[in-house]
Write an enzyme that holds these catalytic residues in place. Structure first.
Site: not given
Length: 327
Positions: A46, A69, A78, A162, A178, A201
């Protein structure tokens, strides 16, 4: 409101642990101004939209995905900013369940003579902010279980290798996932076998807190890490108290089974590659006892299928949830 929802998605990776909110100010002359939540300590959606609007906010209608808020933290309230800007109407998708808010922002606006409407696109925003809403309601993080596998459901060869099952596009997407998470968790066996760094990364974003279920060897790439043990519910309670809104569980197979069997997973993300291990000696997604009969099989709802290069991302949720998408 649709535009505000889209703006909220742009803040997803940078706003956490704050809610990723979007706001649009539409002035009396129909000119629109936009804002989205900045990094913690920066302006809320906002405030950003009001700063863009300037005097254009006087008499405007503001569309915002989450209740403004009414309290001071690292930023000013806000609700007060909207009142001071002279807006005429505020359209809110959903109320904020945070104990410091819970309708107080709406009440403050109405007390100042601002017209407030609540509920527009509520279902879409509830889905968008599901991790934040769960954390505020239960104190626990939203748990995402991520697994990469071949089409026969195997995550590794018998010798333990894997890397890499999936291609670059899928690995980029996994790093975005992530970056959206406050913490990432793996088992100590995965640390010993793969020595993962668990950092962001391949995309822009902050590194999550790294959590190891068990003890990580000294010198492991995952350090510094929080080492945890015991009941998984207690682990989630502790992480929630630490401000973790979304926890990404990355493995291995025994950890995946433990979270799944305990019913602690809110969203499953499978990256499926067009490879076949071709035998029952390859490592499965879940290591542990499964459903004894078809009547006991866990059934969910597919909420999204995305093509990533040669691979597929499949999102799965508990069946009682309504499927949703970012589209």
């Amino acid at each position: 409101m649709d535009r505000a929802i889209a703006l909220g998605w742009t803040a997803r990776a940078r706003a956490h642990p704050n809610p990723w909110v979007g706001a649009v100010v539409v002035g009396p002359d129909a000119t629109s101004y936009e804002g989205a939540t900045a990094e913690p300590g920066g302006p809320h959606a906002e405030a950003a939209a009001l700063a863009s609007a300037g005097e254009g906010a006087r008499g405007a209608t503001v569309y915002v995905t989450l209740e403004p808020c009414p309290h001071s933290g690292r930023t000013a309230p806000c609700a007060d900013a909207l009142i001071a800007a002279g807006v005429e109407r505020v359209v809110v998708a959903i109320e904020d369940p945070d104990v410091r808010v819970r309708g107080r922002g709406i009440a403050r606006l109405r007390g100042a003579g601002v017209c407030v409407e609540v509920g527009l696109r509520a279902a879409e925003v509830t889905a968008q902010l599901a991790p934040y809403l769960k954390h505020r309601a239960t104190g626990r993080p939203w748990v995402v279980l991520k697994l990469a596998a071949g089409l026969d459901g195997r995550i590794g060869a018998p010798d333990g290798t894997s890397r890499w099952i999936t291609g670059d596009a899928a690995r980029d997407d996994a790093h975005r996932l992530r970056a959206e998470s406050d913490a990432v968790l793996v088992g100590a066996a995965t640390v010993r076998a793969d020595d993962p760094a668990l950092t962001v990364r391949r995309v822009d974003g902050r590194d999550p807190m790294r959590v190891v279920l068990g003890r990580a060897p000294e010198g492991a790439a995952v350090h510094p890490a929080l080492e945890v043990s015991g009941d998984l519910g207690d682990v989630l309670d502790d992480l929630g108290r630490r401000g973790v809104v979304q926890l990404l569980v990355e493995g291995g197979a025994r950890v995946a089974h433990a979270f799944h069997a305990a019913g602690l997973v809110d969203r499953y993300v499978f990256y499926l590659a067009p490879v076949l291990f071709g035998g029952d000696d390859a490592r499965p997604m879940f290591a542990g006892p499964g459903a004894a009969t078809m009547a006991d099989v866990w059934r969910g709802a597919v909420t999204g299928v995305t093509r990533l290069g040669e691979d597929l991302r499949v999102d799965l949720a508990p069946r009682q949830e309504r499927p949703c998408s970012r589209g």
